[in-house]
Design an enzyme around this catalytic site. Structure first.
Site, PDB file in Angstrom:
ATOM      1  N   ARG A  44       3.703  -8.277  10.613  1.00  0.00           N
ATOM      2  CA  ARG A  44       3.168  -7.895   9.301  1.00  0.00           C
ATOM      3  C   ARG A  44       4.184  -8.386   8.267  1.00  0.00           C
ATOM      4  O   ARG A  44       5.376  -8.105   8.390  1.00  0.00           O
ATOM      5  CB  ARG A  44       3.025  -6.379   9.181  1.00  0.00           C
ATOM      6  CG  ARG A  44       2.591  -5.968   7.779  1.00  0.00           C
ATOM      7  CD  ARG A  44       2.758  -4.480   7.532  1.00  0.00           C
ATOM      8  NE  ARG A  44       1.882  -3.689   8.383  1.00  0.00           N
ATOM      9  CZ  ARG A  44       2.203  -2.476   8.819  1.00  0.00           C
ATOM     10  NH1 ARG A  44       3.371  -1.937   8.509  1.00  0.00           N
ATOM     11  NH2 ARG A  44       1.376  -1.796   9.574  1.00  0.00           N
ATOM     12  N   LYS A  67       6.796   4.590  12.827  1.00  0.00           N
ATOM     13  CA  LYS A  67       8.168   4.362  12.372  1.00  0.00           C
ATOM     14  C   LYS A  67       9.138   4.811  13.470  1.00  0.00           C
ATOM     15  O   LYS A  67       9.012   5.927  13.993  1.00  0.00           O
ATOM     16  CB  LYS A  67       8.448   5.155  11.093  1.00  0.00           C
ATOM     17  CG  LYS A  67       7.712   4.581   9.900  1.00  0.00           C
ATOM     18  CD  LYS A  67       8.081   5.262   8.612  1.00  0.00           C
ATOM     19  CE  LYS A  67       7.483   4.536   7.425  1.00  0.00           C
ATOM     20  NZ  LYS A  67       6.045   4.226   7.546  1.00  0.00           N
ATOM     21  N   ASP A  79       6.482  -0.226  11.860  1.00  0.00           N
ATOM     22  CA  ASP A  79       6.752  -0.410  10.430  1.00  0.00           C
ATOM     23  C   ASP A  79       8.229  -0.744  10.256  1.00  0.00           C
ATOM     24  O   ASP A  79       9.066  -0.330  11.065  1.00  0.00           O
ATOM     25  CB  ASP A  79       6.495   0.892   9.650  1.00  0.00           C
ATOM     26  CG  ASP A  79       5.017   1.232   9.524  1.00  0.00           C
ATOM     27  OD1 ASP A  79       4.157   0.418   9.891  1.00  0.00           O
ATOM     28  OD2 ASP A  79       4.727   2.344   9.044  1.00  0.00           O
ATOM     29  N   ARG A  81       4.758   5.067  -2.742  1.00  0.00           N
ATOM     30  CA  ARG A  81       3.574   4.464  -3.400  1.00  0.00           C
ATOM     31  C   ARG A  81       3.686   4.634  -4.915  1.00  0.00           C
ATOM     32  O   ARG A  81       3.335   3.738  -5.672  1.00  0.00           O
ATOM     33  CB  ARG A  81       2.268   5.105  -2.908  1.00  0.00           C
ATOM     34  CG  ARG A  81       2.018   5.019  -1.412  1.00  0.00           C
ATOM     35  CD  ARG A  81       1.790   3.624  -0.882  1.00  0.00           C
ATOM     36  NE  ARG A  81       2.918   2.756  -0.662  1.00  0.00           N
ATOM     37  CZ  ARG A  81       3.740   2.767   0.402  1.00  0.00           C
ATOM     38  NH1 ARG A  81       3.588   3.621   1.374  1.00  0.00           N
ATOM     39  NH2 ARG A  81       4.724   1.888   0.490  1.00  0.00           N
ATOM     40  N   GLN A  94      10.326  -7.817   5.689  1.00  0.00           N
ATOM     41  CA  GLN A  94      10.306  -7.601   4.234  1.00  0.00           C
ATOM     42  C   GLN A  94      10.861  -8.801   3.470  1.00  0.00           C
ATOM     43  O   GLN A  94      12.003  -9.205   3.659  1.00  0.00           O
ATOM     44  CB  GLN A  94      11.163  -6.366   3.920  1.00  0.00           C
ATOM     45  CG  GLN A  94      10.652  -5.088   4.558  1.00  0.00           C
ATOM     46  CD  GLN A  94      11.749  -4.092   4.858  1.00  0.00           C
ATOM     47  OE1 GLN A  94      12.868  -4.474   5.208  1.00  0.00           O
ATOM     48  NE2 GLN A  94      11.444  -2.809   4.762  1.00  0.00           N
TER      49      GLN A  94
HETATM   50  P1  FAD Z   1       2.913  -5.604  -5.881  1.00  0.00           P
HETATM   51  O1  FAD Z   1       4.121  -6.478  -6.055  1.00  0.00           O
HETATM   52  O2  FAD Z   1       3.083  -4.124  -5.921  1.00  0.00           O
HETATM   53  O3  FAD Z   1       1.811  -5.982  -6.936  1.00  0.00           O
HETATM   54  C1  FAD Z   1       1.603  -7.339  -7.325  1.00  0.00           C
HETATM   55  C2  FAD Z   1       0.469  -7.357  -8.327  1.00  0.00           C
HETATM   56  O4  FAD Z   1      -0.760  -7.017  -7.659  1.00  0.00           O
HETATM   57  C3  FAD Z   1       0.611  -6.333  -9.453  1.00  0.00           C
HETATM   58  O5  FAD Z   1       1.410  -6.825 -10.488  1.00  0.00           O
HETATM   59  C4  FAD Z   1      -0.851  -6.150  -9.853  1.00  0.00           C
HETATM   60  O6  FAD Z   1      -1.281  -7.219 -10.679  1.00  0.00           O
HETATM   61  C5  FAD Z   1      -1.582  -6.230  -8.516  1.00  0.00           C
HETATM   62  N1  FAD Z   1      -1.773  -4.902  -7.909  1.00  0.00           N
HETATM   63  C6  FAD Z   1      -0.993  -4.318  -6.980  1.00  0.00           C
HETATM   64  N2  FAD Z   1      -1.482  -3.111  -6.625  1.00  0.00           N
HETATM   65  C7  FAD Z   1      -2.587  -2.920  -7.349  1.00  0.00           C
HETATM   66  C8  FAD Z   1      -3.542  -1.871  -7.441  1.00  0.00           C
HETATM   67  N3  FAD Z   1      -3.431  -0.748  -6.710  1.00  0.00           N
HETATM   68  N4  FAD Z   1      -4.563  -2.014  -8.307  1.00  0.00           N
HETATM   69  C9  FAD Z   1      -4.695  -3.131  -9.069  1.00  0.00           C
HETATM   70  N5  FAD Z   1      -3.810  -4.166  -9.018  1.00  0.00           N
HETATM   71  C10 FAD Z   1      -2.788  -4.065  -8.177  1.00  0.00           C
HETATM   72  N6  FAD Z   1       6.823  -1.801   3.163  1.00  0.00           N
HETATM   73  C11 FAD Z   1       7.888  -1.693   3.990  1.00  0.00           C
HETATM   74  O7  FAD Z   1       9.026  -1.741   3.542  1.00  0.00           O
HETATM   75  N7  FAD Z   1       7.683  -1.542   5.358  1.00  0.00           N
HETATM   76  C12 FAD Z   1       6.454  -1.542   5.924  1.00  0.00           C
HETATM   77  O8  FAD Z   1       6.332  -1.466   7.152  1.00  0.00           O
HETATM   78  C13 FAD Z   1       5.321  -1.652   5.053  1.00  0.00           C
HETATM   79  N8  FAD Z   1       4.062  -1.653   5.540  1.00  0.00           N
HETATM   80  C14 FAD Z   1       3.007  -1.872   4.694  1.00  0.00           C
HETATM   81  C15 FAD Z   1       1.716  -1.963   5.209  1.00  0.00           C
HETATM   82  C16 FAD Z   1       0.651  -2.280   4.387  1.00  0.00           C
HETATM   83  C17 FAD Z   1      -0.730  -2.385   4.967  1.00  0.00           C
HETATM   84  C18 FAD Z   1       0.880  -2.528   2.990  1.00  0.00           C
HETATM   85  C19 FAD Z   1      -0.243  -2.946   2.078  1.00  0.00           C
HETATM   86  C20 FAD Z   1       2.146  -2.403   2.473  1.00  0.00           C
HETATM   87  C21 FAD Z   1       3.223  -2.055   3.296  1.00  0.00           C
HETATM   88  N9  FAD Z   1       4.503  -1.919   2.777  1.00  0.00           N
HETATM   89  C22 FAD Z   1       5.562  -1.780   3.645  1.00  0.00           C
HETATM   90  C23 FAD Z   1       4.731  -1.874   1.317  1.00  0.00           C
HETATM   91  C24 FAD Z   1       5.078  -3.250   0.753  1.00  0.00           C
HETATM   92  O9  FAD Z   1       6.362  -3.633   1.181  1.00  0.00           O
HETATM   93  C25 FAD Z   1       5.039  -3.247  -0.785  1.00  0.00           C
HETATM   94  O10 FAD Z   1       6.018  -2.354  -1.253  1.00  0.00           O
HETATM   95  C26 FAD Z   1       3.720  -2.851  -1.375  1.00  0.00           C
HETATM   96  O11 FAD Z   1       2.646  -3.381  -0.670  1.00  0.00           O
HETATM   97  C27 FAD Z   1       3.635  -3.323  -2.854  1.00  0.00           C
HETATM   98  O12 FAD Z   1       3.661  -4.709  -2.934  1.00  0.00           O
HETATM   99  P2  FAD Z   1       2.341  -5.610  -3.033  1.00  0.00           P
HETATM  100  O13 FAD Z   1       2.576  -6.840  -2.229  1.00  0.00           O
HETATM  101  O14 FAD Z   1       1.149  -4.823  -2.639  1.00  0.00           O
HETATM  102  O15 FAD Z   1       2.168  -6.039  -4.542  1.00  0.00           O
END
Ligand code: FAD
Length: 304
Positions: free
Chosen positions: A181, A99, A133, A286, A162
């Protein structure tokens, strides 16, 4: 409605210094250790080795953000360099995420750039890649400007975009050719700049991923959303997009069975492995994303 309240609550806590001070004492008890690979680079390397054995590649992140002194920023850059050296020494398949606020973006942009140059020189020496990030909206413009400047001299650097931001599709188009990403977005942003409805964000997310892939650019699709993953698998097959033009990414400790399954299907699956003492902001975000994640905290509190 209740999930919106808990999201706002944990996002508020993520930036609250008093809550942070209290929570740091309770660290492992709050369940943080299930999603954070220890406090030292050695512990992180042990985790990475195990994940590599399952065919999962990694990116490590030395936790820390919103640094306010030159000394802290320099120390943080030194941690990043040590992490790159440790990866090389351990012979693991792993790159680095960081970051810019931890490298002094809010202190002095020149210092932050110099820190990035030192890190990228080390990464270049080891033929490795560094991902910036994306943080909250107030840092977006400065992050993209610095990325642009760094890419004049280095091609081993990319960032994250994002989907909740209205401007992101045009950023993705502008960043054609850059390893991006693509994510939904983790911070609390105002309706002036960001979509507030999940369905809208999800639609924009799929759209952004498809735009970047159809542009011939490398995409790191970072999500735990099985619907997005399924749709992108079908989309890439239909459009003849090769498996080496994209990867999936998930966070350490989340949907671990699905991570292995995706790797077994022959897709590149990268795990984001955070480590370090400053785990608080990361962990609170998280908890905000998914109320069910609170079970980590409850389990931790109940364990001996
Ligand atoms: P969500 O919208 O949280 O979930 C969608 C659906 O998926 C849920 O309704 C559920 O059905 C299923 N689901 C989700 N999680 C689970 C679980 N644990 N178990 C079972 N089912 C589940 N954000 C930033 O702002 N900046 C960054 O640089 C950044 N880097 C990231 C790097 C990585 C590798 C990842 C994975 C995420 C990162 N994020 C970052 C966070 C990202 O922006 C999201 O806030 C976060 O990933 C939650 O969104 P999602 O797409 O996983 O799905």
């Amino acid at each position: 409605m209740s999930s919106m309240i808990s999201r706002n609550f944990f996002l508020f806590l993520s930036q609250n210094k008093f809550a942070k001070k209290k929570a740091m004492k309770w660290g492992p008890k709050l369940g943080a250790k299930q999603v954070i690979a220890g406090e030292t680079i050695q512990e992180a390397m042990e985790t990475v080795k195990k994940l590599n054995e399952y065919g999962l590649v990694c990116t490590v992140d030395h936790l820390g953000e919103f640094v306010y002194s030159r000394e802290e920023a320099t120390a943080s850059a030194n941690h990043c360099i040590k992490a790159l050296e440790a990866m090389e020494g351990a012979g693991v398949d792993c790159n680095l995420s960081l970051k810019l606020t931890s490298l002094g973006l809010d202190v002095d942009r020149n210092l932050c750039r110099d820190n990035m140059v030192r890190i990228l020189e080390t990464a270049k020496k080891y033929n490795n890649f560094v991902r910036i990030d994306m943080e909250d909206y107030t840092h977006l413009e400065a992050t993209l400007e610095l990325l642009h400047e760094l890419r004049q001299s280095y091609d081993n650097v990319g960032t994250a975009i994002q989907a909740y931001l209205y401007r992101s599709e045009s950023d993705v188009r502008r960043l054609k050719g850059v390893n991006l990403r693509l994510i939904k977005g983790a911070y609390k942003e105002s309706p002036e700049v960001a979509m507030q409805k999940q369905a809208e964000v999800d639609r924009n997310y799929l759209n952004m991923i498809k735009v970047h892939l159809l542009n011939g650019s490398y995409a790191a699709i970072a999500t735990h959303d099985h619907r997005v993953i399924a749709e992108i698998k079908a989309f890439t097959i239909e459009n003849g997009i090769p498996k080496d033009q994209f990867e999936f990414q998930m966070l350490y400790g989340f949907r671990t069975e699905m991570q292995k399954e995706i790797a077994r299907e022959g897709y590149k699956m990268r795990i984001y492995v955070p480590f370090g003492e400053d785990w608080y902001g990361y962990y609170m975000r998280r908890l905000a994303e998914r109320p069910q994640n609170v079970r980590f905290a409850i389990k931790g509190l109940l364990s001996k």
